[in-house]
Motif scaffolding. Structure first.
Motif, mmCIF file in Angstrom:
data_model
loop_
_atom_site.group_PDB
_atom_site.id
_atom_site.type_symbol
_atom_site.label_atom_id
_atom_site.label_comp_id
_atom_site.label_asym_id
_atom_site.label_seq_id
_atom_site.Cartn_x
_atom_site.Cartn_y
_atom_site.Cartn_z
ATOM 1 N N GLU A 119 -4.627 0.046 -7.218
ATOM 2 C CA GLU A 119 -3.999 -1.132 -6.604
ATOM 3 C C GLU A 119 -4.823 -2.387 -6.845
ATOM 4 O OE1 GLU A 119 -2.424 -0.970 -2.686
ATOM 5 O OE2 GLU A 119 -1.512 0.999 -3.013
ATOM 6 N N GLN A 120 -6.139 -2.270 -6.781
ATOM 7 C CA GLN A 120 -6.998 -3.425 -7.041
ATOM 8 C C GLN A 120 -6.886 -3.882 -8.486
ATOM 9 O OE1 GLN A 120 -10.879 -2.157 -5.697
ATOM 10 N NE2 GLN A 120 -10.435 -2.698 -3.571
ATOM 11 N N THR A 170 -4.389 3.281 3.424
ATOM 12 C CA THR A 170 -5.363 2.592 4.277
ATOM 13 C C THR A 170 -5.605 3.365 5.566
ATOM 14 O OG1 THR A 170 -4.707 0.461 3.371
ATOM 15 C CG2 THR A 170 -5.882 0.422 5.460
ATOM 16 N N VAL A 199 -6.693 3.260 -4.290
ATOM 17 C CA VAL A 199 -7.195 1.924 -3.952
ATOM 18 C C VAL A 199 -7.648 1.204 -5.222
ATOM 19 C CG1 VAL A 199 -9.054 0.675 -2.776
ATOM 20 C CG2 VAL A 199 -7.781 2.458 -1.565
ATOM 21 N N MET A 238 0.861 -1.183 0.000
ATOM 22 C CA MET A 238 0.000 0.000 0.000
ATOM 23 C C MET A 238 0.902 1.239 0.000
ATOM 24 S SD MET A 238 -3.188 1.263 0.098
ATOM 25 C CE MET A 238 -4.069 -0.265 0.199
#
Length: 143
Positions: free
Chosen positions: A129-130, A90, A126, A1
């Protein structure tokens, strides 16, 4: 992350600011001009609050306050959550979710304002990254 610092490296460190003495209409005009949803309220170098479009709508318009006479300091959010550059995306999402906020000023170890991140910045990261993870899993499945 990724870290907040990595987000700022891509996004930039531009922070739009105002003062507690500024009329709210001028603050809103500045947000519109800069195409941003929040201004950090500074007195000198000290963070005193954040004023957002939502603060303006809920605290000024819905209470029928005079936009030319009401000062930012009267309607800003004075309890400001902060984040440091070494924190992760996060951790930023957790703060925003818990506090129900959309903007986080970024401060360095000396407490100096060095940037701001929005929920949009974090959601964008996010999703990226996914997508990377999905691509890696698809490649693994097909090999």
């Amino acid at each position: 992350m990724k870290t907040i610092n990595q987000i700022l490296e891509v996004k930039g460190n531009q922070v739009y600011v105002t003062t507690p003495e500024t009329c709210v209409i001028d603050a809103v005009k500045e947000m519109a001009k800069m195409k941003c949803g929040a201004l950090i309220v500074l007195q000198g170098n000290d963070i005193k609050g954040v004023i957002t479009e939502q603060d303006f709508t809920r605290r000024v318009l819905l209470n029928d306050l005079d936009t030319d006479k009401t000062k930012v300091g009267e309607v800003m959010s004075s309890e400001v959550s902060l984040i440091e550059p070494q924190n992760t995306v996060t951790e930023g999402m957790a703060i925003m979710t818990e506090k129900r906020i959309r903007h986080l000023p970024v401060i360095d170890s000396n407490g100096s304002l060095i940037g701001i991140i929005s929920i949009g910045d974090l959601v964008k990261e996010v999703i990226a990254e996914q997508e990377t993870l999905i691509g890696q899993l698809e490649q693994y499945i097909h090999s």
